[in-house]
Design an enzyme around this catalytic site. Structure first.
Site, short mmCIF file in Angstrom:
data_model
loop_
_atom_site.label_atom_id
_atom_site.label_comp_id
_atom_site.label_asym_id
_atom_site.label_seq_id
_atom_site.Cartn_x
_atom_site.Cartn_y
_atom_site.Cartn_z
N HIS A 182 -56.60 -42.64 20.24
CA HIS A 182 -56.35 -41.68 21.47
C HIS A 182 -56.72 -40.27 20.77
O HIS A 182 -56.61 -40.03 19.72
CB HIS A 182 -54.88 -41.64 21.72
CG HIS A 182 -54.20 -40.82 22.58
ND1 HIS A 182 -53.19 -39.85 22.26
CD2 HIS A 182 -54.91 -40.42 23.85
CE1 HIS A 182 -53.27 -39.03 23.40
NE2 HIS A 182 -54.12 -39.33 24.38
CA CA Z 1 -60.28 -42.75 22.47
#
Ligand code: CA
Ligand code: TV7
Ligand code: ZN
Length: 390
Positions: A182
């Site tokens: 992320h």
């Molecule tokens: Ca990513």
């Protein structure tokens, strides 16, 4: 080799400094700056350096990095040396700034961090000055670094610094992140503004996969007075996603985001740990599918800043980034899929010596992303886009 001609109708710039490459995070650490050496060797062996403007980047200055980072943190980064890792009078600062196994202190750390950041800042400025249409810095893309904290192998957030440059000229900038992790640092840096739309595709498992953030319904602080509410989009995935599903998902989501938000510039983080066979990753993408995301992003014809990121199997990282360079200079269909005989470090690419080994078949991972799950992701994200204006 035969030199690759410059692409017709647009300019591509390559931003690099070979002094980044010899840095070592330490024995057994997965981050290997040598992957940049391999990438450059492939790009040169294919003659692609003739198709771009080549810039030797400089180190970002302290003041440039202070556009985002706290000076307390930068002062620490500038003065810390490897022997301080064992020293008890530095242990408080080391802990405060999150140094440790993931983010070790190594020789030349400040030099390393300021060099990769300088590359992304320079690349962004070339786009702003209209001296380039697509600017590439494979040494950048270090998306986890925070204002006053190192995180996940990242010390300075070059992406945030590059976006801050782009925001001087463009009302809206879109950030796309295909690293398997992320893009938390970039998301957090801009989650109080509607001038940056961040979109990260990643493996999400709150308790068992770093950094544990990036849930579908995590879209920035939803305070009614926060203009940045809804301007962070997350595409949480499970293990084993395969080429066709990923490409279709990327096109559906990114296509909708671009037509809704109408950005003036796009920053694409191409973390290559989303490839199959990555030492830390868990997806099943082949080099062609990773590249298809780059090719699709290029079709919008919007000024594009391309950075690297993760990627822990150096031979495959360099395959992907060399292939993506060929896409960006419009030469993907003229370069030989067999790696040239003359390439330095050619032994790394055996036994197949192909740019496109079948990564998805080499380490089978069960695909835990059902078609129904992927369809629900697309539906939910399209609903979220209704809050966004271009
Ligand atoms: Ca990513
Ligand atoms: C952008 N995974 C960065 C991705 C950063 C991932 C992590 C390691 C790791 C670190 C090592 C090492 C490792 C084999 C893998 C919770 C912990 C577990 C440290 C050992 N081997 C990017 C960061 C992630 C360091 N961190 O997005 C030295 O794996 O999961 C964690 C955190 C605590 C710290 N320990 C790991 O791709 C560039 N680290 C071997 C030696
Ligand atoms: Zn990653």
């Amino acid at each position: 080799y035969t030199p690759i001609p410059r692409p017709k109708g647009y300019r591509v710039s390559w931003h690099a400094n070979p002094a980044v490459e010899p840095h070592h995070f330490g024995q057994s650490h997965p981050m290997k700056p040598f992957r940049l050496t391999l990438t450059k060797q492939l790009v040169m062996a294919y003659g692609m350096h003739h198709a771009m403007d080549l810039y030797m980047t400089r180190a970002a200055t302290y003041e440039e990095m202070a556009d985002f980072h706290n000076t307390d943190y930068l002062d620490f980064l500038k003065t810390i040396i490897p022997s301080d890792m064992q020293s008890s009078d530095q242990s408080d600062s080391l802990a405060r700034f999150n140094f440790g196994d993931d983010c070790p202190v190594f020789d030349g750390l400040y030099n390393y961090a300021s060099l990769y950041a300088g590359g992304t800042i320079d690349a962004a400025r070339k786009l702003c000055n209209n001296q380039s249409d697509i600017a590439i810095n494979w040494s950048g893309g270090l998306h986890h670094a925070k204002k006053a904290e190192a995180s996940g192998f990242c010390y300075v957030n070059d992406i945030v610094l590059g976006i801050l440059q782009l925001l001087r000229h463009h009302p809206r900038v879109m950030y796309i992140d295909i690293d398997v992790h992320h893009g938390d640092g970039v998301e957090q840096a801009f989650w109080s503004t509607d001038r940056v739309l961040t979109v990260s595709f990643h493996k999400y498992d709150k308790d068992n996969f770093f950094p544990g953030t990036g849930a579908l319904d995590s879209n920035g602080p939803a305070h009614p007075l926060n203009p940045g509410a809804h301007h962070a989009l997350n595409v949480p995935l499970n293990d084993g996603i395969e080429d066709d599903d990923y490409i279709a998902l990327f096109k559906e989501i990114i296509g909708s985001c671009v037509s809704t938000y109408q950005p003036g510039a796009i920053v694409l983080q191409c973390g290559a740990d989303s490839l199959g066979c990555d030492r830390l990753g868990c997806f099943s993408l082949n080099v062609q599918a990773h590249g298809a995301c780059v090719a699709y992003t290029k079709t919008f014809g919007i000024p594009l800043l391309v950075v690297g990121g993760g990627g822990y199997t150096p031979r495959n990282v360099s395959r992907a980034w060399a292939h993506e360079t060929s896409i960006l200079v419009d030469a993907a269909n003229i370069i030989d899929p067999n790696i040239p005989d003359a390439v330095t470090f050619r032994n790394h690419f055996g036994p197949d010596y192909s740019l496109f080994p079948p990564l998805s078949d080499m380490r089978r991972i069960e695909n835990k992303n059902s078609r129904a799950y992927l369809a629900s992701l697309v539906r939910t994200i399209k609903e979220k886009l209704r809050y966004i204006q271009g």
